[in-house]
Design a protein around this motif. Structure first.
Motif, mmCIF file in Angstrom:
data_model
loop_
_atom_site.group_PDB
_atom_site.id
_atom_site.type_symbol
_atom_site.label_atom_id
_atom_site.label_comp_id
_atom_site.label_asym_id
_atom_site.label_seq_id
_atom_site.Cartn_x
_atom_site.Cartn_y
_atom_site.Cartn_z
ATOM 1 N N TRP A 12 0.839 -1.194 0.000
ATOM 2 C CA TRP A 12 0.000 0.000 0.000
ATOM 3 C C TRP A 12 0.879 1.251 0.000
ATOM 4 N N THR A 13 0.582 2.175 -0.907
ATOM 5 C CA THR A 13 1.308 3.443 -0.933
ATOM 6 C C THR A 13 0.595 4.445 -0.038
ATOM 7 N N GLN A 14 1.319 5.505 0.348
ATOM 8 C CA GLN A 14 0.695 6.545 1.174
ATOM 9 C C GLN A 14 -0.435 7.228 0.417
ATOM 10 N N GLU A 15 -0.284 7.366 -0.899
ATOM 11 C CA GLU A 15 -1.331 7.980 -1.705
ATOM 12 C C GLU A 15 -2.609 7.143 -1.652
ATOM 13 N N GLU A 16 -2.448 5.818 -1.730
ATOM 14 C CA GLU A 16 -3.615 4.944 -1.640
ATOM 15 C C GLU A 16 -4.278 5.034 -0.269
ATOM 16 N N LYS A 17 -3.458 5.068 0.783
ATOM 17 C CA LYS A 17 -4.007 5.166 2.133
ATOM 18 C C LYS A 17 -4.784 6.471 2.316
ATOM 19 N N ASP A 18 -4.222 7.586 1.811
ATOM 20 C CA ASP A 18 -4.903 8.875 1.922
ATOM 21 C C ASP A 18 -6.216 8.861 1.151
ATOM 22 N N TYR A 19 -6.195 8.259 -0.051
ATOM 23 C CA TYR A 19 -7.420 8.170 -0.849
ATOM 24 C C TYR A 19 -8.459 7.303 -0.155
ATOM 25 N N LEU A 20 -8.002 6.174 0.424
ATOM 26 C CA LEU A 20 -8.911 5.273 1.136
ATOM 27 C C LEU A 20 -9.572 5.989 2.305
ATOM 28 N N ARG A 21 -8.772 6.703 3.093
ATOM 29 C CA ARG A 21 -9.320 7.412 4.258
ATOM 30 C C ARG A 21 -10.335 8.472 3.821
ATOM 31 N N ALA A 22 -9.951 9.275 2.823
ATOM 32 C CA ALA A 22 -10.839 10.351 2.378
ATOM 33 C C ALA A 22 -12.122 9.783 1.775
ATOM 34 N N ASP A 79 5.316 -4.024 11.758
ATOM 35 C CA ASP A 79 4.955 -2.926 10.850
ATOM 36 C C ASP A 79 6.047 -2.705 9.812
ATOM 37 N N ALA A 80 6.489 -3.804 9.190
ATOM 38 C CA ALA A 80 7.553 -3.731 8.202
ATOM 39 C C ALA A 80 7.073 -3.053 6.922
ATOM 40 N N VAL A 81 8.043 -2.580 6.114
ATOM 41 C CA VAL A 81 7.740 -1.892 4.854
ATOM 42 C C VAL A 81 8.483 -2.596 3.727
ATOM 43 N N GLY A 82 7.785 -2.912 2.647
ATOM 44 C CA GLY A 82 8.403 -3.566 1.513
ATOM 45 C C GLY A 82 7.419 -4.501 0.829
ATOM 46 N N PRO A 83 7.815 -5.094 -0.313
ATOM 47 C CA PRO A 83 6.905 -5.983 -1.041
ATOM 48 C C PRO A 83 6.375 -7.134 -0.193
ATOM 49 N N ALA A 84 7.223 -7.728 0.632
ATOM 50 C CA ALA A 84 6.777 -8.856 1.455
ATOM 51 C C ALA A 84 5.726 -8.420 2.459
ATOM 52 N N ALA A 85 5.806 -7.164 2.935
ATOM 53 C CA ALA A 85 4.793 -6.658 3.870
ATOM 54 C C ALA A 85 3.442 -6.565 3.176
ATOM 55 N N GLY A 86 3.462 -6.154 1.895
ATOM 56 C CA GLY A 86 2.215 -6.131 1.141
ATOM 57 C C GLY A 86 1.646 -7.527 0.976
ATOM 58 N N GLU A 87 2.521 -8.508 0.702
ATOM 59 C CA GLU A 87 2.060 -9.896 0.606
ATOM 60 C C GLU A 87 1.492 -10.367 1.938
ATOM 61 N N ALA A 88 2.123 -9.929 3.041
ATOM 62 C CA ALA A 88 1.686 -10.370 4.370
ATOM 63 C C ALA A 88 0.269 -9.918 4.681
ATOM 64 N N TRP A 89 -0.078 -8.684 4.280
ATOM 65 C CA TRP A 89 -1.436 -8.188 4.541
ATOM 66 C C TRP A 89 -2.456 -9.008 3.792
ATOM 67 N N GLU A 90 -2.119 -9.462 2.572
ATOM 68 C CA GLU A 90 -3.043 -10.290 1.818
ATOM 69 C C GLU A 90 -3.024 -11.730 2.328
ATOM 70 N N TYR A 91 -1.840 -12.201 2.725
ATOM 71 C CA TYR A 91 -1.703 -13.585 3.202
ATOM 72 C C TYR A 91 -2.440 -13.742 4.521
ATOM 73 N N GLY A 92 -2.058 -12.918 5.501
ATOM 74 C CA GLY A 92 -2.807 -12.754 6.729
ATOM 75 C C GLY A 92 -2.822 -13.885 7.714
ATOM 76 N N GLY A 93 -2.814 -15.154 7.291
ATOM 77 C CA GLY A 93 -3.009 -16.253 8.218
ATOM 78 C C GLY A 93 -1.705 -16.828 8.729
ATOM 79 N N ASP A 94 -1.834 -17.817 9.618
ATOM 80 C CA ASP A 94 -0.680 -18.479 10.187
ATOM 81 C C ASP A 94 -0.267 -19.692 9.375
ATOM 82 N N GLU A 95 -1.180 -20.223 8.550
ATOM 83 C CA GLU A 95 -0.881 -21.376 7.712
ATOM 84 C C GLU A 95 -1.289 -21.063 6.276
ATOM 85 N N PRO A 96 -0.600 -21.596 5.279
ATOM 86 C CA PRO A 96 -0.946 -21.311 3.884
ATOM 87 C C PRO A 96 -2.361 -21.691 3.518
ATOM 88 N N THR A 97 -2.990 -22.614 4.287
ATOM 89 C CA THR A 97 -4.343 -23.047 3.940
ATOM 90 C C THR A 97 -5.418 -22.153 4.533
#
Length: 274
Positions: free
Chosen positions: A130-140, A248-266
């Motif tokens: 998520w970019t800061q621009e996207e976050k600002d747009y989402l909030r607004a 609260d890491a920053v980077g491509p893997a952090a973006g994957e983590a928000w979508e992945y979300g769970g403790d197990e791949p299933t």
């Protein structure tokens, strides 16, 4: 015959017997663990329990002796007491009522992709940071009354991903409905041991050190993917994803983590994951 004082000492040594409703409801137990960023395996390790037993206990389908019950209660209370608190405005009062033209109130930085009559496709930006621009747009857009579905379409993300980011921005409560119910299976002999798991992931179930967390955040910033970090740190992708969110890491893997979300791949948060 034992003296009265001896009998009293024995009774006190046994400790109090916890009532059946001593622990919080199962949904609150899971919520506290998820907000802390801990996996079922980490909680099980802290309480000297098996992960399968811990999942059933969290779901309210397992009981334990008084000593273990109080240990679990102390852990949950520690989660609750140490979680950061923030001032929450009355978002319901601030947010405008959704209107047919609400989505046009603030021009989206990313064009909407959905068109009438086209089959629903997977979000194009699923897993992207998520970019800061996207976050600002989402909030607004959210405060202006735009629906979650409209925001998801214009940002090319899943509705669940949008809800999690709205929660991260303190705009909505914890989206408990988006957290999958633990899959509790009947008691049966373990199919694997910790040693066997560590043949694939050498650091499985091991506590994270401060140095490891710092290195994880640094590698994430350098652009390493979730799969890269799993190999480098010897842990499964679910454990890496949970830790990236917690620090609260920053980077491509952090973006994957928000979508992945769970403790197990299933058990991903986002049901449109492959």
């Amino acid at each position: 015959m034992d003296s009265p004082s001896t009998a009293q000492d024995d009774l006190l040594k046994r400790g109090p017997r916890p009532p059946e409703d001593l622990l919080p409801p199962p949904a609150e137990r899971q919520c506290l663990r998820e907000r802390w960023g801990a996996t079922i395996e980490e909680v099980a390790d802290a309480l000297n329990a098996e992960p399968e037993t811990m999942a059933a206990w969290e779901a309210g389908q397992h009981t334990a002796d008084p000593a273990d019950t109080y240990a679990y209660l102390r852990l949950l209370n520690a989660f609750r007491d140490q979680l950061p608190t923030v001032h929450e405005p009355d978002w319901a009062a601030l947010r405008k009522r959704p209107t047919p033209s609400a989505s046009a109130a603030c021009a989206p930085a990313i064009p909407a992709q959905k068109t009438a009559g086209r089959a629903k496709a997977k979000p194009a930006r699923r897993g992207a940071l998520w970019t800061q621009e996207e976050k600002d747009y989402l909030r607004a857009g959210f405060l202006d009354g735009t629906t979650v579905l409209e925001l998801a379409e214009s940002l090319e993300r899943s509705e669940k991903s949008v809800r999690w980011m709205l929660h991260h921005l303190h705009l909505i409560p914890f989206p408990a409905d988006d957290v999958p119910t633990p899959r509790v299976k009947p008691e049966r002999p373990k199919a694997y041991t910790v040693e066997e798991k560590r043949m694939v992931h050498p650091n499985a179930y091991a506590p994270w050190s401060t140095e490891e967390e710092q290195l994880l955040a640094e590698r994430c910033t350098q652009g390493a993917s979730l799969a890269d970090l799993s190999r480098e740190f010897g842990r499964n992708q679910g454990g890496i994803a949970s830790r990236l969110i917690k620090i609260d890491a920053v980077g491509p893997a952090a973006g994957e983590a928000w979508e992945y979300g769970g403790d197990e791949p299933t058990l991903p948060f986002d049901t449109d994951s492959p």
